[in-house]
Design a protein around this motif. Structure first.
Motif, PDB file in Angstrom:
ATOM      1  N   GLU A   1      -6.194 -14.738   4.857  1.00 13.58           N
ATOM      2  CA  GLU A   1      -6.023 -15.479   6.110  1.00 13.58           C
ATOM      3  C   GLU A   1      -6.786 -16.793   6.122  1.00 13.58           C
ATOM      4  N   ASN A   2      -7.769 -16.934   5.249  1.00 16.10           N
ATOM      5  CA  ASN A   2      -8.556 -18.165   5.172  1.00 16.10           C
ATOM      6  C   ASN A   2      -8.053 -19.117   4.090  1.00 16.10           C
ATOM      7  N   THR A   3      -6.804 -18.921   3.656  1.00 14.94           N
ATOM      8  CA  THR A   3      -6.202 -19.773   2.634  1.00 14.94           C
ATOM      9  C   THR A   3      -4.881 -20.329   3.158  1.00 14.94           C
ATOM     10  N   ASP A   4      -4.275 -21.187   2.355  1.00  9.85           N
ATOM     11  CA  ASP A   4      -2.954 -21.710   2.693  1.00  9.85           C
ATOM     12  C   ASP A   4      -1.843 -20.879   2.055  1.00  9.85           C
ATOM     13  N   TYR A   5      -2.195 -19.789   1.389  1.00  6.81           N
ATOM     14  CA  TYR A   5      -1.196 -18.964   0.725  1.00  6.81           C
ATOM     15  C   TYR A   5      -0.544 -18.007   1.726  1.00  6.81           C
ATOM     16  N   SER A   6       0.755 -17.851   1.581  1.00  2.58           N
ATOM     17  CA  SER A   6       1.478 -16.929   2.454  1.00  2.58           C
ATOM     18  C   SER A   6       1.440 -15.528   1.846  1.00  2.58           C
ATOM     19  N   PHE A   7       1.516 -14.531   2.716  1.00  7.83           N
ATOM     20  CA  PHE A   7       1.493 -13.152   2.236  1.00  7.83           C
ATOM     21  C   PHE A   7       2.205 -12.251   3.240  1.00  7.83           C
ATOM     22  N   GLU A   8       2.588 -11.093   2.745  1.00 10.11           N
ATOM     23  CA  GLU A   8       3.135 -10.059   3.615  1.00 10.11           C
ATOM     24  C   GLU A   8       2.584  -8.726   3.156  1.00 10.11           C
ATOM     25  N   VAL A   9       2.521  -7.774   4.080  1.00 10.20           N
ATOM     26  CA  VAL A   9       1.970  -6.451   3.805  1.00 10.20           C
ATOM     27  C   VAL A   9       3.055  -5.413   4.076  1.00 10.20           C
ATOM     28  N   LYS A  10       3.245  -4.519   3.114  1.00  9.92           N
ATOM     29  CA  LYS A  10       4.245  -3.459   3.228  1.00  9.92           C
ATOM     30  C   LYS A  10       3.600  -2.112   2.913  1.00  9.92           C
ATOM     31  N   VAL A  11       4.126  -1.069   3.521  1.00  8.75           N
ATOM     32  CA  VAL A  11       3.760   0.304   3.179  1.00  8.75           C
ATOM     33  C   VAL A  11       4.978   0.915   2.506  1.00  8.75           C
ATOM     34  N   ILE A  12       4.877   1.132   1.189  1.00  8.63           N
ATOM     35  CA  ILE A  12       5.981   1.726   0.435  1.00  8.63           C
ATOM     36  C   ILE A  12       5.381   2.648  -0.630  1.00  8.63           C
ATOM     37  N   SER A  13       5.645   3.906  -0.527  1.00  7.35           N
ATOM     38  CA  SER A  13       5.123   4.883  -1.485  1.00  7.35           C
ATOM     39  C   SER A  13       5.988   4.930  -2.734  1.00  7.35           C
ATOM     40  N   ALA A  14       5.339   4.919  -3.881  1.00  5.40           N
ATOM     41  CA  ALA A  14       6.071   5.055  -5.148  1.00  5.40           C
ATOM     42  C   ALA A  14       6.688   6.442  -5.268  1.00  5.40           C
ATOM     43  N   HIS A  15       6.082   7.433  -4.622  1.00  7.52           N
ATOM     44  CA  HIS A  15       6.577   8.805  -4.710  1.00  7.52           C
ATOM     45  C   HIS A  15       7.596   9.142  -3.627  1.00  7.52           C
ATOM     46  N   ARG A  16       7.305   8.759  -2.398  1.00  2.14           N
ATOM     47  CA  ARG A  16       8.172   9.130  -1.281  1.00  2.14           C
ATOM     48  C   ARG A  16       9.338   8.176  -1.074  1.00  2.14           C
TER      49      ARG A  16
ATOM     50  N   MET B   1       0.857  -1.182   0.000  1.00  2.00           N
ATOM     51  CA  MET B   1       0.000   0.000   0.000  1.00  2.00           C
ATOM     52  C   MET B   1       0.890   1.227   0.000  1.00  2.00           C
ATOM     53  N   GLY B   2       0.419   2.262  -0.654  1.00  2.00           N
ATOM     54  CA  GLY B   2       1.213   3.468  -0.799  1.00  2.00           C
ATOM     55  C   GLY B   2       1.277   4.311   0.448  1.00  2.00           C
ATOM     56  N   SER B   3       0.337   4.094   1.357  1.00  2.00           N
ATOM     57  CA  SER B   3       0.255   4.922   2.554  1.00  2.00           C
ATOM     58  C   SER B   3      -0.452   4.133   3.647  1.00  2.00           C
ATOM     59  N   GLU B   4      -0.120   4.448   4.888  1.00  2.00           N
ATOM     60  CA  GLU B   4      -0.797   3.813   6.021  1.00  2.00           C
ATOM     61  C   GLU B   4      -2.293   4.105   5.996  1.00  2.00           C
ATOM     62  N   SER B   5      -2.692   5.185   5.338  1.00  2.00           N
ATOM     63  CA  SER B   5      -4.121   5.515   5.250  1.00  2.00           C
ATOM     64  C   SER B   5      -4.902   4.486   4.430  1.00  2.00           C
ATOM     65  N   ASP B   6      -4.199   3.620   3.714  1.00  2.00           N
ATOM     66  CA  ASP B   6      -4.841   2.563   2.918  1.00  2.00           C
ATOM     67  C   ASP B   6      -5.021   1.265   3.709  1.00  2.00           C
ATOM     68  N   ARG B   7      -4.740   1.289   5.004  1.00  2.00           N
ATOM     69  CA  ARG B   7      -4.766   0.077   5.831  1.00  2.00           C
ATOM     70  C   ARG B   7      -6.129  -0.625   5.804  1.00  2.00           C
ATOM     71  N   ALA B   8      -7.219   0.111   5.806  1.00  2.00           N
ATOM     72  CA  ALA B   8      -8.548  -0.524   5.804  1.00  2.00           C
ATOM     73  C   ALA B   8      -8.741  -1.381   4.554  1.00  2.00           C
ATOM     74  N   ILE B   9      -8.230  -0.925   3.420  1.00  2.00           N
ATOM     75  CA  ILE B   9      -8.339  -1.704   2.181  1.00  2.00           C
ATOM     76  C   ILE B   9      -7.422  -2.910   2.258  1.00  2.00           C
ATOM     77  N   ALA B  10      -6.225  -2.729   2.795  1.00  2.00           N
ATOM     78  CA  ALA B  10      -5.303  -3.862   2.971  1.00  2.00           C
ATOM     79  C   ALA B  10      -5.922  -4.917   3.883  1.00  2.00           C
ATOM     80  N   ASN B  11      -6.650  -4.484   4.894  1.00  2.00           N
ATOM     81  CA  ASN B  11      -7.313  -5.441   5.784  1.00  2.00           C
ATOM     82  C   ASN B  11      -8.359  -6.272   5.042  1.00  2.00           C
ATOM     83  N   ARG B  12      -9.001  -5.682   4.050  1.00  2.00           N
ATOM     84  CA  ARG B  12      -9.961  -6.447   3.242  1.00  2.00           C
ATOM     85  C   ARG B  12      -9.244  -7.533   2.452  1.00  2.00           C
ATOM     86  N   VAL B  13      -8.032  -7.238   2.008  1.00  4.65           N
ATOM     87  CA  VAL B  13      -7.215  -8.235   1.305  1.00  4.65           C
ATOM     88  C   VAL B  13      -6.828  -9.353   2.272  1.00  4.65           C
ATOM     89  N   THR B  14      -6.258  -8.975   3.396  1.00  8.84           N
ATOM     90  CA  THR B  14      -5.740  -9.987   4.327  1.00  8.84           C
ATOM     91  C   THR B  14      -6.851 -10.813   4.967  1.00  8.84           C
TER      92      THR B  14
END
Length: 129
Positions: A25-40, A8-21
């Motif tokens: 979380e109900n699968t066997d697939y592994s994932f990680e979440v990062k906050v990295i801005s393309a601009h900053r 996600m580009g900003s911590e303000s996008d956390r609610a949308i990231a939570n919809r992803v996770t």
């Protein structure tokens, strides 16, 4: 190894990231979440994408929504873009993500639809089996 990288580009996008996770979380697939801005943080983003062993990237971005396209320009792996309804009802982000130049494809889901991004990533992984 991680199957899906969620950026996600900003911590303000956390609610949308939570919809992803919530879906992942109900699968066997592994994932990680990062906050990295393309601009900053362009150098950090470049390093992360190039070093990542993820099979699919889910990118969450609003406003100029550059993040999905930047990630897609740095990898040949599938990139799913989630436009965020930050301004103009999210239409600006949706159009920015959907209108990528030739050779830089980004799959785009509906505005704020992190759940569908997760479902699409799962289908991509399932198809690769």
């Amino acid at each position: 190894m991680v199957d899906i990288a969620v950026i996600m580009g900003s911590e303000s996008d956390r609610a949308i990231a939570n919809r992803v996770t919530n879906v992942l979380e109900n699968t066997d697939y592994s994932f990680e979440v990062k906050v990295i801005s393309a601009h900053r943080n362009p150098d950090e983003l470049d390093e992360y994408v190039n070093a990542s062993d993820a099979t699919v990237f889910i990118t969450i971005a609003g406003l100029s929504a550059a993040l999905p396209g930047v990630v897609a320009s740095k990898t040949k792996k599938p990139v799913v873009g989630v436009p965020v309804g930050a301004k103009l009802g999210g239409l600006d982000a949706l159009l920015s993500i959907a209108q990528m130049p030739p050779g830089v494809p980004v799959a785009t889901v509906g505005i704020d639809n992190g759940a569908n991004a997760a479902h699409l990533a799962i289908r991509i992984l399932e198809a690769a089996r």
